[in-house]
Scaffold this motif. Structure first.
Motif, PDB file in Angstrom:
ATOM      1  N   TYR A   1     104.381  66.521  58.284  1.00  0.00           N
ATOM      2  CA  TYR A   1     103.477  67.559  58.754  1.00  0.00           C
ATOM      3  C   TYR A   1     102.782  68.230  57.571  1.00  0.00           C
ATOM      4  O   TYR A   1     103.433  68.624  56.615  1.00  0.00           O
ATOM      5  CB  TYR A   1     104.237  68.620  59.557  1.00  0.00           C
ATOM      6  CG  TYR A   1     104.927  68.046  60.764  1.00  0.00           C
ATOM      7  CD1 TYR A   1     104.222  67.795  61.939  1.00  0.00           C
ATOM      8  CD2 TYR A   1     106.278  67.752  60.732  1.00  0.00           C
ATOM      9  CE1 TYR A   1     104.852  67.266  63.046  1.00  0.00           C
ATOM     10  CE2 TYR A   1     106.917  67.222  61.840  1.00  0.00           C
ATOM     11  CZ  TYR A   1     106.196  66.979  62.989  1.00  0.00           C
ATOM     12  OH  TYR A   1     106.822  66.452  64.080  1.00  0.00           O
ATOM     13  N   TYR A   2     101.468  68.341  57.666  1.00  0.00           N
ATOM     14  CA  TYR A   2     100.668  68.974  56.626  1.00  0.00           C
ATOM     15  C   TYR A   2      99.788  70.043  57.261  1.00  0.00           C
ATOM     16  O   TYR A   2      99.217  69.820  58.327  1.00  0.00           O
ATOM     17  CB  TYR A   2      99.756  67.949  55.945  1.00  0.00           C
ATOM     18  CG  TYR A   2     100.512  66.915  55.160  1.00  0.00           C
ATOM     19  CD1 TYR A   2     101.028  65.782  55.793  1.00  0.00           C
ATOM     20  CD2 TYR A   2     100.713  67.063  53.806  1.00  0.00           C
ATOM     21  CE1 TYR A   2     101.733  64.842  55.081  1.00  0.00           C
ATOM     22  CE2 TYR A   2     101.402  66.113  53.087  1.00  0.00           C
ATOM     23  CZ  TYR A   2     101.922  65.013  53.726  1.00  0.00           C
ATOM     24  OH  TYR A   2     102.620  64.088  53.020  1.00  0.00           O
TER      25      TYR A   2
ATOM     26  N   VAL B   1      95.430  77.102  50.681  1.00  0.00           N
ATOM     27  CA  VAL B   1      96.859  76.867  50.491  1.00  0.00           C
ATOM     28  C   VAL B   1      97.252  75.639  51.301  1.00  0.00           C
ATOM     29  O   VAL B   1      96.925  75.542  52.490  1.00  0.00           O
ATOM     30  CB  VAL B   1      97.671  78.099  50.950  1.00  0.00           C
ATOM     31  CG1 VAL B   1      99.161  77.839  50.838  1.00  0.00           C
ATOM     32  CG2 VAL B   1      97.270  79.331  50.155  1.00  0.00           C
ATOM     33  N   TYR B   2      97.940  74.694  50.673  1.00  0.00           N
ATOM     34  CA  TYR B   2      98.375  73.456  51.311  1.00  0.00           C
ATOM     35  C   TYR B   2      99.905  73.457  51.390  1.00  0.00           C
ATOM     36  O   TYR B   2     100.567  73.614  50.365  1.00  0.00           O
ATOM     37  CB  TYR B   2      97.926  72.245  50.502  1.00  0.00           C
ATOM     38  CG  TYR B   2      96.430  72.109  50.382  1.00  0.00           C
ATOM     39  CD1 TYR B   2      95.722  71.221  51.188  1.00  0.00           C
ATOM     40  CD2 TYR B   2      95.710  72.852  49.438  1.00  0.00           C
ATOM     41  CE1 TYR B   2      94.354  71.083  51.069  1.00  0.00           C
ATOM     42  CE2 TYR B   2      94.339  72.728  49.324  1.00  0.00           C
ATOM     43  CZ  TYR B   2      93.666  71.836  50.139  1.00  0.00           C
ATOM     44  OH  TYR B   2      92.302  71.703  50.030  1.00  0.00           O
ATOM     45  N   CYS B   3     100.433  73.270  52.596  1.00  0.00           N
ATOM     46  CA  CYS B   3     101.887  73.234  52.793  1.00  0.00           C
ATOM     47  C   CYS B   3     102.259  71.974  53.560  1.00  0.00           C
ATOM     48  O   CYS B   3     101.453  71.426  54.297  1.00  0.00           O
ATOM     49  CB  CYS B   3     102.358  74.460  53.584  1.00  0.00           C
ATOM     50  SG  CYS B   3     102.032  76.024  52.761  1.00  0.00           S
ATOM     51  N   ARG B   4     103.505  71.566  53.390  1.00  0.00           N
ATOM     52  CA  ARG B   4     103.994  70.399  54.124  1.00  0.00           C
ATOM     53  C   ARG B   4     105.485  70.504  54.333  1.00  0.00           C
ATOM     54  O   ARG B   4     106.195  71.174  53.593  1.00  0.00           O
ATOM     55  CB  ARG B   4     103.634  69.116  53.415  1.00  0.00           C
ATOM     56  CG  ARG B   4     104.251  68.941  52.055  1.00  0.00           C
ATOM     57  CD  ARG B   4     103.779  67.660  51.444  1.00  0.00           C
ATOM     58  NE  ARG B   4     104.157  67.582  50.039  1.00  0.00           N
ATOM     59  CZ  ARG B   4     103.634  66.725  49.209  1.00  0.00           C
ATOM     60  NH1 ARG B   4     102.715  65.884  49.621  1.00  0.00           N
ATOM     61  NH2 ARG B   4     104.023  66.688  47.959  1.00  0.00           N
ATOM     62  N   SER B   5     105.934  69.801  55.366  1.00  0.00           N
ATOM     63  CA  SER B   5     107.357  69.768  55.665  1.00  0.00           C
ATOM     64  C   SER B   5     107.647  68.549  56.529  1.00  0.00           C
ATOM     65  O   SER B   5     106.827  68.159  57.359  1.00  0.00           O
ATOM     66  CB  SER B   5     107.779  71.041  56.401  1.00  0.00           C
ATOM     67  OG  SER B   5     109.156  71.000  56.692  1.00  0.00           O
ATOM     68  N   GLU B   6     108.811  67.990  56.323  1.00  0.00           N
ATOM     69  CA  GLU B   6     109.221  66.857  57.151  1.00  0.00           C
ATOM     70  C   GLU B   6     109.579  67.324  58.556  1.00  0.00           C
ATOM     71  O   GLU B   6     109.422  66.602  59.524  1.00  0.00           O
ATOM     72  CB  GLU B   6     110.407  66.140  56.508  1.00  0.00           C
ATOM     73  CG  GLU B   6     110.735  64.831  57.186  1.00  0.00           C
ATOM     74  CD  GLU B   6     111.779  64.042  56.419  1.00  0.00           C
ATOM     75  OE1 GLU B   6     112.586  63.372  57.085  1.00  0.00           O
ATOM     76  OE2 GLU B   6     111.792  64.098  55.174  1.00  0.00           O
ATOM     77  N   LYS B   7     110.069  68.560  58.652  1.00  0.00           N
ATOM     78  CA  LYS B   7     110.490  69.093  59.950  1.00  0.00           C
ATOM     79  C   LYS B   7     109.755  70.398  60.233  1.00  0.00           C
ATOM     80  O   LYS B   7     109.427  71.152  59.320  1.00  0.00           O
ATOM     81  CB  LYS B   7     111.992  69.359  59.952  1.00  0.00           C
ATOM     82  CG  LYS B   7     112.813  68.107  59.782  1.00  0.00           C
ATOM     83  CD  LYS B   7     114.285  68.418  59.705  1.00  0.00           C
ATOM     84  CE  LYS B   7     115.051  67.119  59.466  1.00  0.00           C
ATOM     85  NZ  LYS B   7     116.436  67.346  59.175  1.00  0.00           N
TER      86      LYS B   7
ATOM     87  N   ASN C   1     109.638  74.222  61.932  1.00  0.00           N
ATOM     88  CA  ASN C   1     110.610  75.293  62.118  1.00  0.00           C
ATOM     89  C   ASN C   1     110.915  75.477  63.608  1.00  0.00           C
ATOM     90  O   ASN C   1     110.390  74.741  64.454  1.00  0.00           O
ATOM     91  CB  ASN C   1     110.132  76.603  61.467  1.00  0.00           C
ATOM     92  CG  ASN C   1     108.901  77.192  62.130  1.00  0.00           C
ATOM     93  OD1 ASN C   1     108.530  76.870  63.259  1.00  0.00           O
ATOM     94  ND2 ASN C   1     108.235  78.072  61.404  1.00  0.00           N
ATOM     95  N   GLU C   2     111.717  76.441  63.930  1.00  0.00           N
ATOM     96  CA  GLU C   2     112.143  76.632  65.319  1.00  0.00           C
ATOM     97  C   GLU C   2     110.988  76.970  66.255  1.00  0.00           C
ATOM     98  O   GLU C   2     111.107  76.851  67.468  1.00  0.00           O
ATOM     99  CB  GLU C   2     113.223  77.716  65.406  1.00  0.00           C
ATOM    100  CG  GLU C   2     112.747  79.083  64.942  1.00  0.00           C
ATOM    101  CD  GLU C   2     113.863  80.109  64.934  1.00  0.00           C
ATOM    102  OE1 GLU C   2     114.384  80.431  66.006  1.00  0.00           O
ATOM    103  OE2 GLU C   2     114.207  80.572  63.820  1.00  0.00           O
TER     104      GLU C   2
ATOM    105  N   ILE D   1     104.981  80.690  47.827  1.00  0.00           N
ATOM    106  CA  ILE D   1     104.938  80.368  49.254  1.00  0.00           C
ATOM    107  C   ILE D   1     105.837  79.173  49.553  1.00  0.00           C
ATOM    108  O   ILE D   1     105.706  78.113  48.926  1.00  0.00           O
ATOM    109  CB  ILE D   1     103.490  80.079  49.696  1.00  0.00           C
ATOM    110  CG1 ILE D   1     102.645  81.341  49.519  1.00  0.00           C
ATOM    111  CG2 ILE D   1     103.439  79.587  51.134  1.00  0.00           C
ATOM    112  CD1 ILE D   1     101.182  81.159  49.755  1.00  0.00           C
ATOM    113  N   GLU D   2     106.717  79.348  50.519  1.00  0.00           N
ATOM    114  CA  GLU D   2     107.616  78.280  50.932  1.00  0.00           C
ATOM    115  C   GLU D   2     106.820  77.101  51.500  1.00  0.00           C
ATOM    116  O   GLU D   2     105.850  77.295  52.222  1.00  0.00           O
ATOM    117  CB  GLU D   2     108.593  78.805  51.995  1.00  0.00           C
ATOM    118  CG  GLU D   2     109.684  77.826  52.343  1.00  0.00           C
ATOM    119  CD  GLU D   2     110.682  78.386  53.337  1.00  0.00           C
ATOM    120  OE1 GLU D   2     111.709  77.732  53.533  1.00  0.00           O
ATOM    121  OE2 GLU D   2     110.442  79.473  53.903  1.00  0.00           O
ATOM    122  N   HIS D   3     107.203  75.909  51.169  1.00  0.00           N
ATOM    123  CA  HIS D   3     106.602  74.645  51.598  1.00  0.00           C
ATOM    124  C   HIS D   3     105.235  74.380  50.971  1.00  0.00           C
ATOM    125  O   HIS D   3     104.594  73.382  51.293  1.00  0.00           O
ATOM    126  CB  HIS D   3     106.479  74.542  53.125  1.00  0.00           C
ATOM    127  CG  HIS D   3     107.771  74.637  53.850  1.00  0.00           C
ATOM    128  ND1 HIS D   3     108.778  73.723  53.698  1.00  0.00           N
ATOM    129  CD2 HIS D   3     108.221  75.559  54.728  1.00  0.00           C
ATOM    130  CE1 HIS D   3     109.794  74.067  54.461  1.00  0.00           C
ATOM    131  NE2 HIS D   3     109.493  75.181  55.088  1.00  0.00           N
TER     132      HIS D   3
END
Length: 161
Positions: A46-47, A80-86, A88-89, A133-135
């Motif tokens: 996810y991006y 700002v660019y963020c990414r995560s494999e999962k 959040n809730e 910033i997280e992620h």
């Protein structure tokens, strides 16, 4: 790119069995290829990116004569660019409103020299935002129309989207 197409055909059970068999094997093949291709890298799914406009003032500390050593301001565009494999809730990588709040609280209508303890160049501000910033793995900091600095965390692989 490998496309996995799993369908069930009620009118032809043999076709469904064959398709199911192929689908399972394609997924195994895809997983194996994915593991071999990315064994040295984290794979993100996810991006997101968020564009924020802020107005700020600063002055730079430079060893040479420059107008930038005088107090001046900018209407900057920060992406700002963020990414995560999962996710959040709540089904998000990050909340866009929270990203906006972090950036605005840090920079908008502020004298940045009072906020940070480093020379507030576009490059340094991009790095500072990214690390705050997280992620976040990348920040683009457009100080003016023709002046853009970009910071990508070390060891991260950039994705264009």
């Amino acid at each position: 790119m490998l496309t996995v197409n799993c369908k069930y055909s009620a009118d032809n059970p043999k076709k469904s069995s064959l398709n199911s068999y192929l689908c399972k094997n394609e997924i195994k093949l895809f997983s194996t290829v994915r593991t071999e291709l990315y064994e040295n890298y984290e794979v993100y799914m996810y991006y997101v990116k968020k564009r924020i406009e802020v107005s700020f003032a600063h002055k730079l500390s430079l060893p040479y004569e420059s107008k930038c050593t005088q107090l001046h301001g900018h209407n900057a565009i920060i992406t700002v660019y963020c990414r995560s494999e999962k996710l959040n809730e709540y089904g998000m990588v990050v909340d866009f409103k929270q990203l906006k709040n972090i950036i605005e609280d840090m920079l908008d209508h502020r004298y940045v020299n009072d906020v940070v303890d480093f020379n507030p160049t576009a490059e340094n501000l991009a790095r500072h935002i990214c690390n705050s910033i997280e992620h976040c793995y990348k920040v683009s900091f457009q100080e003016t129309e023709g002046n853009v600095a970009c910071y990508v965390k070390e060891g991260e692989h950039d994705v264009v989207f």
